[in-house]
Write a protein that holds these residues in place. Sequence first.
Motif, PDB file in Angstrom:
ATOM      1  N   ILE A  18     -56.922 135.083 101.777  1.00 19.52           N
ATOM      2  CA  ILE A  18     -58.383 135.049 101.804  1.00 19.52           C
ATOM      3  C   ILE A  18     -58.886 133.636 102.056  1.00 19.52           C
ATOM      4  O   ILE A  18     -59.924 133.422 102.697  1.00 19.52           O
ATOM      5  N   GLY A  19     -58.133 132.655 101.565  1.00 16.53           N
ATOM      6  CA  GLY A  19     -58.555 131.270 101.722  1.00 16.53           C
ATOM      7  C   GLY A  19     -58.616 130.814 103.169  1.00 16.53           C
ATOM      8  O   GLY A  19     -59.444 129.972 103.524  1.00 16.53           O
ATOM      9  N   LEU A  20     -57.765 131.354 104.029  1.00 14.84           N
ATOM     10  CA  LEU A  20     -57.744 130.919 105.423  1.00 14.84           C
ATOM     11  C   LEU A  20     -59.094 131.100 106.123  1.00 14.84           C
ATOM     12  O   LEU A  20     -59.642 130.137 106.663  1.00 14.84           O
ATOM     13  N   PRO A  21     -59.678 132.319 106.142  1.00 13.00           N
ATOM     14  CA  PRO A  21     -60.968 132.459 106.822  1.00 13.00           C
ATOM     15  C   PRO A  21     -62.091 131.720 106.119  1.00 13.00           C
ATOM     16  O   PRO A  21     -62.989 131.167 106.781  1.00 13.00           O
ATOM     17  N   VAL A  22     -62.076 131.704 104.788  1.00 15.52           N
ATOM     18  CA  VAL A  22     -63.136 130.993 104.060  1.00 15.52           C
ATOM     19  C   VAL A  22     -63.102 129.511 104.384  1.00 15.52           C
ATOM     20  O   VAL A  22     -64.131 128.894 104.695  1.00 15.52           O
ATOM     21  N   ALA A  23     -61.916 128.924 104.336  1.00 20.06           N
ATOM     22  CA  ALA A  23     -61.787 127.505 104.646  1.00 20.06           C
ATOM     23  C   ALA A  23     -62.158 127.220 106.096  1.00 20.06           C
ATOM     24  O   ALA A  23     -62.787 126.194 106.403  1.00 20.06           O
ATOM     25  N   ALA A  24     -61.796 128.132 107.002  1.00 19.43           N
ATOM     26  CA  ALA A  24     -62.125 127.933 108.412  1.00 19.43           C
ATOM     27  C   ALA A  24     -63.635 127.938 108.640  1.00 19.43           C
ATOM     28  O   ALA A  24     -64.163 127.101 109.382  1.00 19.43           O
ATOM     29  N   LEU A  73     -54.016 134.653 122.481  1.00 20.68           N
ATOM     30  CA  LEU A  73     -55.237 135.447 122.398  1.00 20.68           C
ATOM     31  C   LEU A  73     -56.501 134.595 122.436  1.00 20.68           C
ATOM     32  O   LEU A  73     -57.605 135.128 122.411  1.00 20.68           O
ATOM     33  N   GLY A  74     -56.366 133.269 122.460  1.00 16.09           N
ATOM     34  CA  GLY A  74     -57.508 132.383 122.681  1.00 16.09           C
ATOM     35  C   GLY A  74     -58.597 132.457 121.643  1.00 16.09           C
ATOM     36  O   GLY A  74     -59.763 132.212 121.955  1.00 16.09           O
ATOM     37  N   GLN A  75     -58.258 132.795 120.406  1.00 20.74           N
ATOM     38  CA  GLN A  75     -59.291 132.895 119.367  1.00 20.74           C
ATOM     39  C   GLN A  75     -59.649 131.521 118.814  1.00 20.74           C
ATOM     40  O   GLN A  75     -58.888 130.568 118.886  1.00 20.74           O
ATOM     41  N   THR A  76     -60.855 131.441 118.255  1.00 24.42           N
ATOM     42  CA  THR A  76     -61.274 130.219 117.575  1.00 24.42           C
ATOM     43  C   THR A  76     -60.624 130.163 116.191  1.00 24.42           C
ATOM     44  O   THR A  76     -60.012 131.131 115.727  1.00 24.42           O
ATOM     45  N   MET A  77     -60.802 129.025 115.538  1.00 21.47           N
ATOM     46  CA  MET A  77     -60.246 128.847 114.199  1.00 21.47           C
ATOM     47  C   MET A  77     -60.796 129.903 113.234  1.00 21.47           C
ATOM     48  O   MET A  77     -60.048 130.488 112.457  1.00 21.47           O
ATOM     49  N   VAL A  78     -62.103 130.142 113.289  1.00 20.95           N
ATOM     50  CA  VAL A  78     -62.718 131.117 112.388  1.00 20.95           C
ATOM     51  C   VAL A  78     -62.261 132.531 112.726  1.00 20.95           C
ATOM     52  O   VAL A  78     -61.953 133.331 111.835  1.00 20.95           O
ATOM     53  N   GLU A  79     -62.213 132.850 114.013  1.00 22.71           N
ATOM     54  CA  GLU A  79     -61.801 134.194 114.428  1.00 22.71           C
ATOM     55  C   GLU A  79     -60.375 134.506 113.981  1.00 22.71           C
ATOM     56  O   GLU A  79     -60.088 135.613 113.505  1.00 22.71           O
ATOM     57  N   SER A  80     -59.485 133.534 114.116  1.00 19.68           N
ATOM     58  CA  SER A  80     -58.100 133.779 113.701  1.00 19.68           C
ATOM     59  C   SER A  80     -58.004 133.939 112.189  1.00 19.68           C
ATOM     60  O   SER A  80     -57.240 134.770 111.687  1.00 19.68           O
ATOM     61  N   GLY A  81     -58.805 133.156 111.464  1.00 19.56           N
ATOM     62  CA  GLY A  81     -58.811 133.303 110.010  1.00 19.56           C
ATOM     63  C   GLY A  81     -59.312 134.669 109.579  1.00 19.56           C
ATOM     64  O   GLY A  81     -58.737 135.312 108.690  1.00 19.56           O
ATOM     65  N   LEU A  82     -60.375 135.134 110.218  1.00 19.45           N
ATOM     66  CA  LEU A  82     -60.920 136.453 109.887  1.00 19.45           C
ATOM     67  C   LEU A  82     -59.946 137.568 110.282  1.00 19.45           C
ATOM     68  O   LEU A  82     -59.870 138.598 109.607  1.00 19.45           O
ATOM     69  N   SER A  83     -59.190 137.348 111.353  1.00 17.94           N
ATOM     70  CA  SER A  83     -58.228 138.366 111.773  1.00 17.94           C
ATOM     71  C   SER A  83     -57.144 138.568 110.732  1.00 17.94           C
ATOM     72  O   SER A  83     -56.597 139.671 110.594  1.00 17.94           O
ATOM     73  N   LEU A  84     -56.824 137.517 109.980  1.00 18.65           N
ATOM     74  CA  LEU A  84     -55.765 137.609 108.985  1.00 18.65           C
ATOM     75  C   LEU A  84     -56.277 137.944 107.593  1.00 18.65           C
ATOM     76  O   LEU A  84     -55.478 138.151 106.675  1.00 18.65           O
ATOM     77  N   ALA A  85     -57.587 137.994 107.428  1.00 17.89           N
ATOM     78  CA  ALA A  85     -58.137 138.300 106.101  1.00 17.89           C
ATOM     79  C   ALA A  85     -57.739 139.687 105.587  1.00 17.89           C
ATOM     80  O   ALA A  85     -57.487 139.842 104.385  1.00 17.89           O
ATOM     81  N   PRO A  86     -57.683 140.739 106.443  1.00 15.64           N
ATOM     82  CA  PRO A  86     -57.352 142.074 105.912  1.00 15.64           C
ATOM     83  C   PRO A  86     -56.015 142.144 105.182  1.00 15.64           C
ATOM     84  O   PRO A  86     -55.871 142.935 104.248  1.00 15.64           O
ATOM     85  N   ASN A  87     -55.033 141.315 105.549  1.00 17.58           N
ATOM     86  CA  ASN A  87     -53.739 141.435 104.875  1.00 17.58           C
ATOM     87  C   ASN A  87     -53.844 141.007 103.421  1.00 17.58           C
ATOM     88  O   ASN A  87     -53.179 141.555 102.554  1.00 17.58           O
TER      89      ASN A  87
END
Length: 468
Positions: free
Chosen positions: A148-154, A298-312
């Motif tokens: 969860i910290g990854l997208p929040v921090a991003a 996949l060319g995602q931004t920092m925030v997009e990649s963080g949000l992509s990993l939030a579900p796990n």
Amino acid sequence: MSRPGRSGRAIVVVLASCGLVASFMQTLVVPLIPVFPRLLHASAADASWVVTVTLLAASVITPVSGRLGDLYGKRRMILVSLGLLIAGSVVSATTSALAFQILGRGLQGCAMGVIPLGISIMRDELPPERVGGAISLMSATLGVGGAIGLPVAAVVAENADWHVLFWTAAGLGLACALLIVTVVPESPLRTPAPFDYFGAFGLAAGLLCLLLPVVKGGTWGWTSVPTLGLVAAAVVVLLAWGAYQLRRRDPLVDLRVSARRPVLFTNLASIMVGFALYAMALSFPQLLQAPASTGYGLGQTMVESGLSLAPNGLVMMLLSPVSARLITRFGPRPTLMSGALVIAAGYTFAIVLMGNAFELITASVIIGAGVGIAYAAMPALIMGSVPVTETASANGLNSLMRSVGTAVSSAVMAAMLAQLTISVGGLPVPSLFGFRATFAVAAFAALAGALLAALVPKTRTAPELVAV
């Protein structure tokens, strides 16, 4: 057992929240890694210590805080751990100097002792029918907080001054400390023995000598004098420390208990599962952010990649009660094996299907499900094999094994992705083969964890390890 006037549910919620905050510290600055050299006016190798020191501090403090909790009070040691987190956050929030950032991040890493201490408080305070579900939830926070910290921090790093991350961490730590004081009672169970200060120093020295070359070997060179010298020093120090522990009447870590087959193989499996978990945290964001021009990025931004990993991370949390029921129905040993096999399946899925964000999200969710199941089973196996008076130190040692796994994973994954590259616009980018190779290594580690778990002797499910 919980005492009158104390809500068991409130205790669980507060302790689990503290575990989330502590594990959040491990990924707090991950989105900033590419820009830290500029922010801190340092080389990339020096700036990497801002991440490395937190991992090292967590590895050293976890078994020590567990033993101190057994001796002087688990609630008291949680408050000390949170106090160090707050102090470290304030230090990092008020400076851009590399040395002080390393100091602050090291103090933040000391908060990881909260998780094994919280697990032990749950065993001491809750009625038997609620212990299993509570432990599953608390253990899952080891992975959930970081995910969860990854997208929040991003999001914070991309939209505000980066120091805000540390002020936020200080506020969270203070809120947790106030909740602990208000809600969580001190456990009455103590171990009447002196603290083994020399043993703590020896363990810290041995772990530092072991983990430093693991984490920094790729930078220093795997055959360099510092790397080989520290490995040799680690062997000597840890062997001497082990001999000293065996001679002591009240050791920091009871190696005789730790050598029992259920504890030994659970800890070895924990190393493998920790390795597999951290492989995802390092490789998936890089694949998601790799340029689309590579043909696989996949060319995602920092925030997009963080949000992509939030579900796990959310899946890890949601599966904690499911894991408790699996432990009740089948026992902690088959549950740990199942979790490790699910992790291996997730990485296998990623090797075959990694062409778009949905496929990678699906793979990360499968891996998260396996981690949630496996992490919940580990403390159940440990606590069924050690005396009640040593639960905090035994859980601390188990958390240390997971930290060793993540440290080794950090080094191995970083080295593989740095070596297996292609050139895009003159810059090196991990290759498709590099990503698949890291997934294969992580899958193999998870399978090894399942095999080690299979070597744990069969036992009946302990009566207190049942779901809420």
